[in-house]
Design an enzyme around this catalytic site. Structure first.
Site, PDB file in Angstrom:
ATOM      1  N   HIS A  83       0.821  -1.217   0.000  1.00 37.76           N
ATOM      2  CA  HIS A  83       0.000   0.000   0.000  1.00 37.76           C
ATOM      3  C   HIS A  83       0.856   1.268   0.000  1.00 37.76           C
ATOM      4  O   HIS A  83       0.402   2.333   0.430  1.00 37.76           O
ATOM      5  CB  HIS A  83      -0.953   0.022   1.205  1.00 37.76           C
ATOM      6  N   SER A 100      15.179  20.412 -16.599  1.00 33.79           N
ATOM      7  CA  SER A 100      14.048  21.314 -16.784  1.00 33.79           C
ATOM      8  C   SER A 100      14.497  22.519 -17.595  1.00 33.79           C
ATOM      9  O   SER A 100      15.618  23.005 -17.432  1.00 33.79           O
ATOM     10  CB  SER A 100      13.508  21.771 -15.424  1.00 33.79           C
ATOM     11  N   LYS A 159      16.782  20.538 -11.544  1.00 31.36           N
ATOM     12  CA  LYS A 159      15.981  19.338 -11.785  1.00 31.36           C
ATOM     13  C   LYS A 159      16.759  18.263 -12.552  1.00 31.36           C
ATOM     14  O   LYS A 159      17.520  18.556 -13.464  1.00 31.36           O
ATOM     15  CB  LYS A 159      14.715  19.687 -12.582  1.00 31.36           C
ATOM     16  N   GLU A 171       9.468   7.604 -16.937  1.00 29.44           N
ATOM     17  CA  GLU A 171       8.137   8.156 -17.177  1.00 29.44           C
ATOM     18  C   GLU A 171       7.618   7.789 -18.566  1.00 29.44           C
ATOM     19  O   GLU A 171       6.428   7.527 -18.749  1.00 29.44           O
ATOM     20  CB  GLU A 171       8.174   9.675 -17.004  1.00 29.44           C
TER      21      GLU A 171
END
Length: 472
Positions: A169, A290, A296, A303
């Site tokens: 979970h 970024s 970043k 992804e």
């Protein structure tokens, strides 16, 4: 011997494989709408192989003379050379790979080239080409998968001493080995390999010789034809043979499940690489920055693995929707099967390479992972301590839960409870209970097959490495 008479004007006859009964010109928009060469041209080698074998079968059946069959085989060899070298020139009217190859064959050897289609329909031709083409693609994908499993097994062996939190979970649950986490994903990839091999075996039947739907009238020996093309057997029913796309849907379903597995792996990487977790660092080769925020480092490869899984799932849904309402036998809807499946398999092939790269360059942060272990992850070990004293587990579970509650009320770690505190919850707690507060001992106690003890994880890694070596 049966002999075919070639048309007087082969160029005109070849403008369309189906054009004899039509007098009006096709709408140019319809020409483009109907054209599939941009998609099915990848099957050029399979299409030529099928035609070579079929010409030999026609020769054996007495439909072609030895000289004619030799001419056709030689001509097809030249067509193959043109495709292989990039010299093949597509011309107007080449609406698919079958038309293009037969048109070029006839240009090279003359009217006899038109005999190669005797008794054959594009219905049995295209599904034969597709099975041949996919057979080689499946072999490449199986090799990629085996290599990914090998990589995971090698890293698991090398990094077996690293501990990390295990989650249910997405809540910290019990301590596990970093290697065990890697091997959990590798086990899914091993199953994916097995399903791919099984799908390829089921697909390995030869539809050629089924004609448009009713079979071949020229005595073509289908067993020999199947054998010549490396198939295990000919298909059993000509109507089923030309309309069956089960193997397309099965491979698409396989690709969908594999991408779901790669997506789950990617999701773990995405979460573990956040500053909040900090368990891993992704390699620069598989990350981006970024355009605005210079600090970043984004896990774009992971992804995209997650995102492209949706694309493959969409193709699978489209294929199922396509076939569910088709009457027997062949319908032109089936032309759309290749664009969906080829894109899915291309996506999978790229995704496997990217996953291997991500895994190979992943840097685990050992101290950060161990630092994320918390005392409450040993609550199960505390209950098991009493089990070893003869207390029923249901009761020990309740006692350990009360210990957790007590620690939470005091805002302290579970390990900060004294022996006296624990004895207030159950009299069988002794001084030796303090040995429970050891993460390394905890994982070593999980020593059943498939557990997280060091020997079991190494045993699992060795077994996967041996399997992958045999499967490669």
């Amino acid at each position: 011997h049966r002999r075919c008479v070639a048309p007087d004007n082969p160029a005109a006859a070849m403008s369309k494989l189906w054009g004899g009964r039509f007098t009006g010109k096709t709408d140019p928009i319809m020409e483009r709408f109907n054209n599939s060469l941009d998609v099915d041209r990848v099957m050029w080698s399979a299409d030529i192989a099928g035609s070579v074998a079929y010409a030999t079968s026609l020769e054996a059946a007495g439909v072609l003379s030895a000289a004619e069959a030799g001419q056709i085989r030689e001509g097809l060899g030249k067509v193959r050379e043109e495709w292989a070298s990039g010299a093949f020139v597509v011309k107007e009217g080449d609406e698919d790979i079958h038309t293009a190859n037969e048109r070029r064959l006839t240009e090279l050897i003359g009217a006899v080239g038109g005999k190669v289609h005797t008794g054959r329909s594009r219905n049995d031709q295209v599904v034969t080409d597709l099975r041949l083409h996919l057979r080689s693609v499946c072999a490449e994908l199986a090799t990629e998968l085996a290599g990914l499993v090998t990589l995971a097994a090698k890293r698991a062996t090398a990094e077996v001493d690293l501990l990390m939190p295990g989650y249910t979970h997405l809540q910290s649950a019990q301590p596990v080995r970093w290697s065990h986490w890697m091997l959990a994903h590798a086990q899914a990839w091993r199953r994916d390999h097995g399903r791919l091999v099984q799908a390829a075996e089921r697909m390995n039947e030869c539809p050629l010789g089924s004609g448009a739907l009713a079979g071949n009238p020229f005595g073509v020996e289908r067993e020999s034809l199947a054998s010549a093309l490396g198939f295990a057997r000919p298909t059993a029913n000509s109507m089923d043979a030309v309309s069956d796309r089960d193997f397309v849907v099965e491979l698409s379903g396989w690709a969908t499940l594999l991408m779901a597995h790669l997506s789950r792996f990617a999701e773990d990487i995405i979460v573990f690489s956040t500053q909040e977790f900090g368990f891993v660092k992704c390699g620069d080769s598989y990350s981006t920055g970024s355009s605005l925020m210079p600090q970043k480092k984004n896990p774009d490869a992971a992804e995209l693995l997650r995102g492209k899984a949706n694309r493959v799932l969409g193709h699978h849904t489209a294929l199922l929707a396509m076939i569910k309402g088709l009457p027997l036998t062949y319908n032109k809807d089936l032309q759309e099967d290749k664009q969906a499946l080829f894109d899915s398999l291309d996506t999978v092939q790229a995704a496997l390479k990217i996953t291997s790269g991500v895994l190979a360059t992943l840097q685990p942060a050992a101290a950060r992972m161990r630092g994320a272990l918390n005392s409450f992850m040993l609550a199960t070990d505390l209950s098991e301590y009493l089990v070893r004293k003869g207390v029923p587990f249901r009761e020990t579970h309740h006692v350990a839960g009360r210990a957790v509650q007590l620690a939470e009320e005091r805002s302290c770690a579970l390990t900060e409870l004294s022996v006296a505190d624990l004895q207030s919850l159950h009299p069988l707690f002794g001084d030796d209970v303090l040995a429970v507060w050891d993460f390394d001992a905890s994982v070593e106690r999980r020593d059943s097959i498939g557990g997280v003890s060091k020997r079991r994880v190494l045993e699992q890694a060795d077994a996967l490495a041996a399997w992958a070596d045999a499967a490669a």
